[in-house]
Every structure is written in C-alpha cells, then in structure tokens.
Design a protein around this motif. Sequence first.
Motif: not given
Length: 452
Positions: A11-14, A39-40, A42-43, A443, A445
């Motif tokens: 998911y995106r850069h995760l 990505g905190k 975002t998660l 992540p 990345m």
Amino acid sequence: MKLLKVHVHNYRHLKDVSLTFEPDLYPQVFAIGSENGGGKSTLLQLIFTFLHCTPHSKLHKFAINAIQHMKSTLEYWEEKIHQIIDIDLLDKDGKTISISYLLYPVSSQEPENPENLSIYDAIHLLFKAELLKKQIISLQLKKKTIESNLKGFVVSNIEDRNRKQELQASLKPIREELSILQDMLGDIPINEYNQILLKEDLELLLFLKLPSFDKVSDYCLCCKLKSNSSLNGNDILTNLSKHILLAGQTTQPYIFLSNDSIGDMFNSDKSYEQTLENARLEIGNLYNFNAFAIYEIIDAFKIAIEEDTKSMIKSGYYGSNFSELSKELKLLLGGNKEIIPTPERDGLTVRYYLDDKNYKELSLGDLSHGELKRVCLYSWIRHNKASQSIVLIDEIENGLHPDWQYQIVKDLQEWGDNQYILATHSFYLCEALTPRHVKELAPKMSQPILNK
C-alpha cells in the motif's frame, strides 16, 4: 476488542510490513515509531478505513478513496489477486478473527461452464446483478419524481393539460423497463453466487473502478474472514466497525478523502478543515485534533445531562454523570480550573479557582493548546463510550509538555478498558512503556530514481 497483528502487503510505500501487538502485555498501550514519512499515519488510517468503513454501504466511498490512493495505475501488478492488508484481532469473548482484504479484477467474459463456476465467474455475475440494481434504483427515483410532480400538478390551461399528459405518458415506458429489469434481477441466483465465495471464506464488500494500463477497469474488494465466532461474517464486520476509533491531526492528508479534497489543503480558496469536518460527521468514530475543536467536550456534557434527566424520570433522582464529568475534567486540568457548559449548552465556560469558594471567569483562549487537547481527547473517548475498543491515535504528543507526554500512557489506561495504538515521535511517551510495547515501523520503501 484487541488488534493482534497487522500485515500490509503493498500500500503506497508500505511494502511487506508486519507489526504484532501482544494481548498479554499491560498496559494495552502500544507506540509505533518511525522516521518522518515512514507510514505511521497511513497505517493507522488504513486499519481504521478498512475495519470501520467497508461494512457500511454509505461509507463505501471512503474505502474506495483509500483503495484509489494505493497506486495511480495497476499496470505493473502482474498477479490477478491484489492483497492489500491482513488484520488479526481478538474479540471481547476471546475469539480470534482473521481478515484479509483482497482486490479481485472483474472479468469481462461470461462464464464458460455455468455448472462449475469459479470465484471469478461468481464475481462477474454478482457485478452484473449490481449494475441491474443501480439501474433499477435510478429508474425508481425518476418514477418517484414524476409521480410527485403529477400529484401536485394544477391544470389551469391547455398547456398545463398537455404537460400533464406528457408526464403521465412518460411513466409507462419507465414502468415497463422497471418490470423487465426487476424480472432479470430476480432470475439471478445471487445467494448461490455468494455461496461460492463463502466456501472460500470470502465476503464481497464493494465494487469500484481503477485505472489499469490505458483503461479503467472494474474491481471487487473482498475480505477473507476466518473466525471461531458463532456470528456470521457480516455481523462480525459490523460489530468490529463499532469498536475501532481514530484520532489524528487536522493538518495532514487522510487516505479516505479524494484527491480533490486533499488538494484543498494547498488551495487558499478552499477549506480543507471543513472538508475534513464533513467527513468526520459522516464517518463517525473519528476525531481531529484542533485547539478550537471543543465539540467533543460540549457533546460529552450534553450526553451527561441527558443521562441525568433520564435517571430523574425513571427513579425520581438526578444522576451524577454531569458532576462526575466536571470533576474528571477539573482533575485533568490540575484541580484549579473547571470547564462547564454555558446555560444554552452551545459553548463552554472556564473557571479558575483562587481558593475553595472563589474563582474568576476565563475564556477558552486562556487555556493552553495542550490543556484543551487533553480534555478534548478524554471527552471524545468518554462521549463515544469507548470500551473494549481499539483506539488509534496519531501524534498524541503534539502540544503536550514532556511530563504530560510521559503521563498520557497512565491517562489512557484510566480512560477506558481499551487497546490504544499510538503513532508517535515522542521519546518521553516511549520511555513510559516497556521495549515490547514500542513497535518500530521500518517499511521496505523503494529507492527513488535520481537524475544523474
């Protein structure tokens, strides 16, 4: 309800990110740390959006927005099934629940063997049924509008009479088409096709369109649900949605908003905060930190007053909810400041006590950002009556003194029997926890391509 494990596939850069949250640790307060851009946020938003929004059709647009933020195009995705996120949970009865969210392409071809349908065949046929439902709803609205116009139609001249006859005549083909579409939908064994999915523990959640190569293609979001609960899949998902809450900043983009809405952040002519506020009211279980967002305190007082009134009607005695809430907020502010609602209950008054009896009135502006944030956050949790819930909080430390950042862990323990997962940069907050409580988000990345 407790979150046990989350695994984000892509998911995106995760990419291939896994975190576990041990149910036997005390307190049930976990910190997720990473560098900026790790990505905190975002998660947390991803967990909230999928668990809270996907079980409710009226909230599907927010889940669709989140999926559309995955990638601008699917042209590099070779596999047919796109795994997004896996979530393992423990319900209040100690039953384990495992949910995998999967994106299936909708086939454009009719099934080759109607006697032996695959999952892809069943999804294709359910998609056709969904299109029929949308056509029927559209025609029913059109029919209702015409009938409503005819009901109040006043004939005063020849033109009016002709117009009325035209409206009456337009109803006939609509009714005929509706009858045909309803018969077609009735001939589709939807339950039979759903059973094909259920044999694989799949629940169909929603259909959406995504860019793929040089065209827009149809996709289906499903979840693979496994549980030893006696409830059916839909009931499990609906119950879960009530016990997942998210608090975050008003100064960041949210994946459940559209690209256009996020673009409002950078447009001086648009109000991003108003867009976010509208989403908050629609979604529910969502709170956005703002020094002036005192609505949660006001709402908590309103509910307390209503509960006390109900107690009076039922037993003849006023309840103590209002006084208890006042005492709790006073305690949070250090014991010498008190927040109470205005008589109209449309605002708040602050009292600063000089001694046990004497006080002076203060405005809300006399409170610090940290003081307001602390009482607003507490009021939000209390207002939602959060219990046995998963409360996701992003950057809780912003605006709080280091002592309060350390203290917030103890506060959360006392604010409800919940599991709290905090995305944070605060050393002081992490110091209040054991190393096992602190999760590092690292992540995988992809490296940016630099121009040489």
